[in-house]
Design an enzyme around this catalytic site. Structure first.
Site, PDB file in Angstrom:
ATOM      1  N   PHE A  11      -2.777  42.314  -0.475  1.00 33.82           N
ATOM      2  CA  PHE A  11      -1.567  42.662   0.244  1.00 33.82           C
ATOM      3  C   PHE A  11      -0.759  41.209  -0.116  1.00 33.82           C
ATOM      4  O   PHE A  11      -0.118  40.597   0.798  1.00 33.82           O
ATOM      5  CB  PHE A  11      -1.622  42.505   1.764  1.00 33.82           C
ATOM      6  N   THR A  92      -5.679  43.698  -6.009  1.00 35.03           N
ATOM      7  CA  THR A  92      -5.719  42.394  -5.610  1.00 35.03           C
ATOM      8  C   THR A  92      -5.579  41.725  -6.912  1.00 35.03           C
ATOM      9  O   THR A  92      -5.429  42.168  -8.131  1.00 35.03           O
ATOM     10  CB  THR A  92      -7.462  42.245  -5.489  1.00 35.03           C
ATOM     11  N   LYS A 121      -5.454  44.325 -13.709  1.00 32.19           N
ATOM     12  CA  LYS A 121      -5.653  44.766 -15.196  1.00 32.19           C
ATOM     13  C   LYS A 121      -7.037  44.327 -15.473  1.00 32.19           C
ATOM     14  O   LYS A 121      -7.466  44.960 -16.348  1.00 32.19           O
ATOM     15  CB  LYS A 121      -4.659  43.887 -15.967  1.00 32.19           C
ATOM     16  N   GLU A 145      -0.935  53.258 -13.798  1.00 31.53           N
ATOM     17  CA  GLU A 145       0.656  53.069 -14.748  1.00 31.53           C
ATOM     18  C   GLU A 145       1.096  51.574 -14.662  1.00 31.53           C
ATOM     19  O   GLU A 145       1.733  51.237 -15.609  1.00 31.53           O
ATOM     20  CB  GLU A 145       1.700  53.982 -14.104  1.00 31.53           C
ATOM     21  N   VAL A 148       0.512  48.230 -16.859  1.00 35.73           N
ATOM     22  CA  VAL A 148       0.892  47.905 -18.269  1.00 35.73           C
ATOM     23  C   VAL A 148       2.495  47.888 -18.301  1.00 35.73           C
ATOM     24  O   VAL A 148       2.774  49.239 -17.909  1.00 35.73           O
ATOM     25  CB  VAL A 148       0.439  48.607 -19.409  1.00 35.73           C
ATOM     26  N   ASP A 217      -3.358  37.793 -20.636  1.00 39.04           N
ATOM     27  CA  ASP A 217      -2.653  39.026 -19.744  1.00 39.04           C
ATOM     28  C   ASP A 217      -2.141  40.171 -20.819  1.00 39.04           C
ATOM     29  O   ASP A 217      -2.435  41.283 -20.551  1.00 39.04           O
ATOM     30  CB  ASP A 217      -1.256  38.369 -19.193  1.00 39.04           C
ATOM     31  N   LYS A 221      -3.575  43.997 -21.228  1.00 39.12           N
ATOM     32  CA  LYS A 221      -2.681  45.304 -21.242  1.00 39.12           C
ATOM     33  C   LYS A 221      -3.030  46.169 -22.436  1.00 39.12           C
ATOM     34  O   LYS A 221      -2.803  47.156 -22.579  1.00 39.12           O
ATOM     35  CB  LYS A 221      -1.333  44.939 -21.186  1.00 39.12           C
ATOM     36  N   GLY A 313       7.180  42.051 -10.975  1.00 39.90           N
ATOM     37  CA  GLY A 313       7.941  42.216  -9.848  1.00 39.90           C
ATOM     38  C   GLY A 313       7.388  42.913  -8.546  1.00 39.90           C
ATOM     39  O   GLY A 313       6.757  44.088  -9.134  1.00 39.90           O
TER      40      GLY A 313
HETATM   41  N1  HSE Z   1       2.204  37.959 -15.187  1.00 36.93           N
HETATM   42  C1  HSE Z   1       2.609  39.273 -15.933  1.00 36.93           C
HETATM   43  C2  HSE Z   1       3.716  39.229 -16.789  1.00 36.93           C
HETATM   44  C3  HSE Z   1       2.856  40.079 -14.473  1.00 36.93           C
HETATM   45  O1  HSE Z   1       4.413  38.069 -16.759  1.00 36.93           O
HETATM   46  O2  HSE Z   1       4.130  40.143 -17.322  1.00 36.93           O
HETATM   47  C4  HSE Z   1       2.935  41.645 -14.730  1.00 36.93           C
HETATM   48  O3  HSE Z   1       1.763  42.134 -15.263  1.00 36.93           O
END
Ligand code: HSE
Length: 332
Positions: A11, A92, A121, A145, A148, A217, A221, A313
């Site tokens: 949360f 989470t 992810k 969805e 990514v 990150d 993705k 966001g």
């Molecule tokens: N940290 C990631 C970004 C958040 O900046 O795209 C969204 O996955």
């Protein structure tokens, strides 16, 4: 009216975004003949459980005031396994080392007959095929969805709107934090540390921002794309990764003088997966600025389709989660 019960596990910004979207879209959802009823919320401090439906605004306020949503001692595991509901929204924080706690939450849900919608992810970058197989074996939905491109509907586009096409390759920018840093450094000549801090303040950076700037990150993705779109059973370890930490202001300036921008580009196709900084012409469709993400998908029938939008966001991520939840609600 069909009632679909769900839990929100995690949360933070995303989980609260989901709660806010359910509240603000209640009229729209009801018009579809669906009543979304949140029967449980879990965070690292504990749970709130109410089989008649949780007061979502109350939960958001309590989280803000006390730091946790908890009103009872049950764990997320107890909530997922023992409370009757149809969907868990797993939100989470991402952990790329072992995928926990998200991985266990998803496996528990699929083992106890619950559909899974996730924005997390890490577990998918490590165990995508296991999760997908378990969902299929148990006749459940596994939807991701928002993992990514945040609000950008890449999987819906490829699997639904472009069904029948064979995807030949995908390239894009899948990390808003790096894109923000590179854009601000190039356009405003601001130092790296300052713009990274700004990205953290915007709430788009990962809890551990090295995941962003070292390309981890983006790699996660890309792995999800490879598994979902190319059906390649790859994991995070199969990606060739270079981050943005070594890009100097001088390199950005030199690129700009020659009408290029530097972007952290993800590429999938021909069996290779790469994340690396690339020179992109300033007027190229991939040259989107700020926190935007972009995906350019090359297919055999439709040719190239490029979509761009907000990759991070709270409400933007919740947009994709809500769409996944509604897909399950309509089709179950
Ligand atoms: N940290 C990631 C970004 C958040 O900046 O795209 C969204 O996955």
């Amino acid at each position: 009216m069909k009632t679909i019960r769900l839990s929100i596990i995690g949360f933070g910004a995303v989980g609260q975004g989901v709660a806010r979207s359910i509240l603000s879209k209640q009229g729209y959802i009801n018009k579809q003949g669906i009543n979304l009823c949140v029967v449980g919320i879990a965070d690292s401090g504990g749970c709130e459980i109410d089989d008649k439906g949780i007061d979502l605004m109350g939960a958001i306020t309590r989280k803000k005031q006390t730091g946790t949503v908890a009103t009872c001692a049950e764990s997320a595991f107890d909530l997922i396994s023992n409370v009757e509901h149809e969907i868990i929204v797993e939100a989470t924080p991402t952990n790329i080392k072992d995928g926990e706690p998200g991985l266990n939450n998803m496996l528990t849900a699929l083992n106890s007959g619950k559909n899974v919608v996730t924005s997390n992810k890490g577990p998918l970058a490590l165990r995508f095929s296991d999760l997908k197989e378990m969902a299929e074996d148990n006749g459940l939905f596994f939807r991701y969805e928002s993992t990514v491109g945040g609000a950008v509907p890449i999987f819906n586009l490829v699997h639904e709107a472009m069904a029948g096409n064979t995807v030949i390759g995908i390239e894009g920018i899948l990390n808003g934090t790096c894109n923000y840093i590179l854009t601000r450094m190039a356009e405003e000549r601001l130092p790296y540390e300052l713009v990274l801090k700004e990205a953290q303040e915007l709430g788009i950076a990962e809890t551990d921002p090295t995941y962003d700037v070292e390309g981890i990150d983006s790699a996660c993705k890309l792995v999800i794309i490879a598994n979902s779109i190319f059906q390649d059973a790859v994991t995070y370890r199969d990606v060739d990764i270079t981050g943005i930490t070594k890009i100097t202001p001088e390199a950005l300036e030199l690129a700009s003088k020659n009408n290029y921008v530097v972007k952290l580009i993800c590429e999938a196709g021909n069996g290779t997966l790469t994340v690396a900084p690339r020179l992109v012409p300033k007027r190229h469709p991939l040259a989107v600025g700020g926190t935007l993400n972009v995906a350019s998908i090359l297919t055999d029938l439709a040719g190239r389709i490029t979509i761009s939008g907000k990759g991070a966001g709270s409400i933007e991520t919740a947009s994709s989660i809500l769409s996944d939840v509604l897909h399950i609600a309509r089709n179950s």
